[in-house]
Design an enzyme around this catalytic site. Structure first.
Site, PDB file in Angstrom:
ATOM      1  N   ILE A  94      15.524  22.801  53.305  1.00 51.93           N
ATOM      2  CA  ILE A  94      16.603  22.461  52.374  1.00 51.93           C
ATOM      3  C   ILE A  94      16.916  20.972  52.340  1.00 51.93           C
ATOM      4  CG2 ILE A  94      17.624  24.762  52.514  1.00 51.93           C
ATOM      5  CD1 ILE A  94      19.778  23.610  54.369  1.00 51.93           C
ATOM      6  N   ARG A  97      15.900  17.899  48.459  1.00 50.92           N
ATOM      7  CA  ARG A  97      17.089  18.074  47.632  1.00 50.92           C
ATOM      8  C   ARG A  97      16.789  18.333  46.158  1.00 50.92           C
ATOM      9  NH1 ARG A  97      20.318  12.851  49.394  1.00 50.92           N
ATOM     10  NH2 ARG A  97      21.774  13.572  47.792  1.00 50.92           N
ATOM     11  N   GLN A 103      19.688  31.658  49.525  1.00 52.97           N
ATOM     12  CA  GLN A 103      19.247  32.136  50.836  1.00 52.97           C
ATOM     13  C   GLN A 103      20.082  33.307  51.321  1.00 52.97           C
ATOM     14  OE1 GLN A 103      19.160  29.038  53.782  1.00 52.97           O
ATOM     15  NE2 GLN A 103      18.043  30.252  55.267  1.00 52.97           N
ATOM     16  N   LEU A 104      19.441  34.186  52.077  1.00 54.62           N
ATOM     17  CA  LEU A 104      20.124  35.310  52.717  1.00 54.62           C
ATOM     18  C   LEU A 104      21.370  34.816  53.439  1.00 54.62           C
ATOM     19  CD1 LEU A 104      18.431  38.047  54.871  1.00 54.62           C
ATOM     20  CD2 LEU A 104      20.374  36.792  55.771  1.00 54.62           C
ATOM     21  N   ARG A 107      26.766  35.993  56.533  1.00 51.72           N
ATOM     22  CA  ARG A 107      28.147  36.473  56.445  1.00 51.72           C
ATOM     23  C   ARG A 107      28.203  37.833  55.756  1.00 51.72           C
ATOM     24  NH1 ARG A 107      31.725  33.329  53.236  1.00 51.72           N
ATOM     25  NH2 ARG A 107      33.459  34.088  54.505  1.00 51.72           N
ATOM     26  N   TYR A 193       7.234  20.672  39.200  1.00 50.69           N
ATOM     27  CA  TYR A 193       5.916  20.298  39.725  1.00 50.69           C
ATOM     28  C   TYR A 193       5.972  19.020  40.562  1.00 50.69           C
ATOM     29  CZ  TYR A 193       3.486  23.657  36.635  1.00 50.69           C
ATOM     30  OH  TYR A 193       3.014  24.790  36.013  1.00 50.69           O
ATOM     31  N   ARG A 194       6.768  18.071  40.122  1.00 51.80           N
ATOM     32  CA  ARG A 194       6.862  16.814  40.878  1.00 51.80           C
ATOM     33  C   ARG A 194       7.436  17.067  42.269  1.00 51.80           C
ATOM     34  NH1 ARG A 194       9.880  11.236  38.843  1.00 51.80           N
ATOM     35  NH2 ARG A 194       9.177   9.915  40.574  1.00 51.80           N
ATOM     36  N   HIS A 198       5.609  16.512  45.988  1.00 48.55           N
ATOM     37  CA  HIS A 198       6.218  15.714  47.052  1.00 48.55           C
ATOM     38  C   HIS A 198       6.348  16.544  48.330  1.00 48.55           C
ATOM     39  CE1 HIS A 198       8.700  12.705  48.981  1.00 48.55           C
ATOM     40  NE2 HIS A 198       9.633  13.606  49.199  1.00 48.55           N
ATOM     41  N   ARG A 203       4.951  17.802  53.834  1.00 47.57           N
ATOM     42  CA  ARG A 203       4.995  18.878  54.822  1.00 47.57           C
ATOM     43  C   ARG A 203       3.644  19.509  55.150  1.00 47.57           C
ATOM     44  NH1 ARG A 203       9.780  18.208  57.453  1.00 47.57           N
ATOM     45  NH2 ARG A 203      11.506  18.015  55.969  1.00 47.57           N
TER      46      ARG A 203
END
Length: 254
Positions: A94, A97, A103-104, A107, A193-194, A198, A203
């Site tokens: 996350i 940005r 996301q699960l 709570r 796509y950009r 990235h 990663r």
């Protein structure tokens, strides 16, 4: 004993594109790749394809990426539903940005029977996996005990369903503090796509944490199937330790 969850990346949405009827242009691609080419040609109104070296969709997009005209890549997007990913990995994910996330929620969803993701550094070592499993089981036992006692404490004499729902959420949000970072989570990720290029460049690198690197490689394989002209310049290859990385000779960010 906590069960382990394997990583799974599922394509759930992609861009579709319709050529405006008043534009005298056609291409040999469709979907997001066609949209990216259209956006690029719209900047110069080059509908007649005056440059034969960029007459095909693939050659045009390669040129766009090579010269760093990456803004046109932002018009097309892909969405994935990712499961079998740890909470610690999504904390890294996350940080990108330009993606959108759903996301699960711990709570709203009780984690009594949650699965775990074995860290790559522990995976395959019987002794380390035993220590890891014992720690995960102890955390889940503490979670279950805390949750039961918190619910009993917070419910009190408030039988109304609306208040009961609130109290259950309050109990879960307190009890979840003892769950391990290895707890499996599930997340929908949408990016243009950009942004995906990235993410892959950052990663799928040897220097990235191995779990998120595996995620990046899995996403890349799906992205190449969706839009090869945009992502196939990334080459996946193995390292000496058996893990994989991906690199590209083209521009990944201007």
């Amino acid at each position: 004993m906590a069960e382990t969850a394997p990583l799974r990346v599922q394509l759930i949405a992609r861009t579709e594109f319709t050529v405006p009827p008043d534009v005298p242009w056609e291409t040999d691609a469709e979907g997001g790749a066609a949209l990216v080419e259209f956006a690029g040609r719209a900047c110069y109104q080059s509908w007649s394809k005056p440059n034969p070296r960029t007459a095909t969709n693939a050659s045009y997009l390669r040129h766009i990426i090579d010269v760093g005209h990456l803004s046109v890549l932002e018009h097309a997007s892909v969405s994935f539903y990712i499961t079998g990913i740890s909470r610690s990995c999504t904390h890294e994910l996350i940080r990108h940005r330009h993606f959108s996330y759903s996301q699960l929620s711990q709570r709203y969803v009780p984690e009594n029977d949650s699965q775990v993701v074995v860290p790559p550094g522990i995976e395959g070592d019987a002794e380390l996996e035993g220590l890891f499993t014992a720690a995960a089981d102890a955390s889940r036992a503490a979670y279950a005990e805390l949750l039961a006692k918190l619910e009993a404490k917070l419910m009190g004499d408030e039988p109304r369903e609306g208040r009961a729902t609130l109290r259950r959420k309050q109990a879960r949000q307190a009890a979840r503090s003892v769950l391990p970072n290895a707890t499996e989570t599930r997340i929908v990720v949408t990016g243009n796509y950009r942004a995906w290029r990235h993410f892959i460049a950052m990663r799928a690198s040897e220097h990235a944490d191995l779990e998120i690197r595996r995620l990046a490689i899995a996403c890349l394989r799906e992205l190449v199937a969706v839009a090869p002209a945009v992502f196939a310049d990334f080459e996946i290859y193995p390292l000496a330790d058996g893990t994989e990385v991906a690199t590209t000779p083209l521009v990944t960010e201007a």
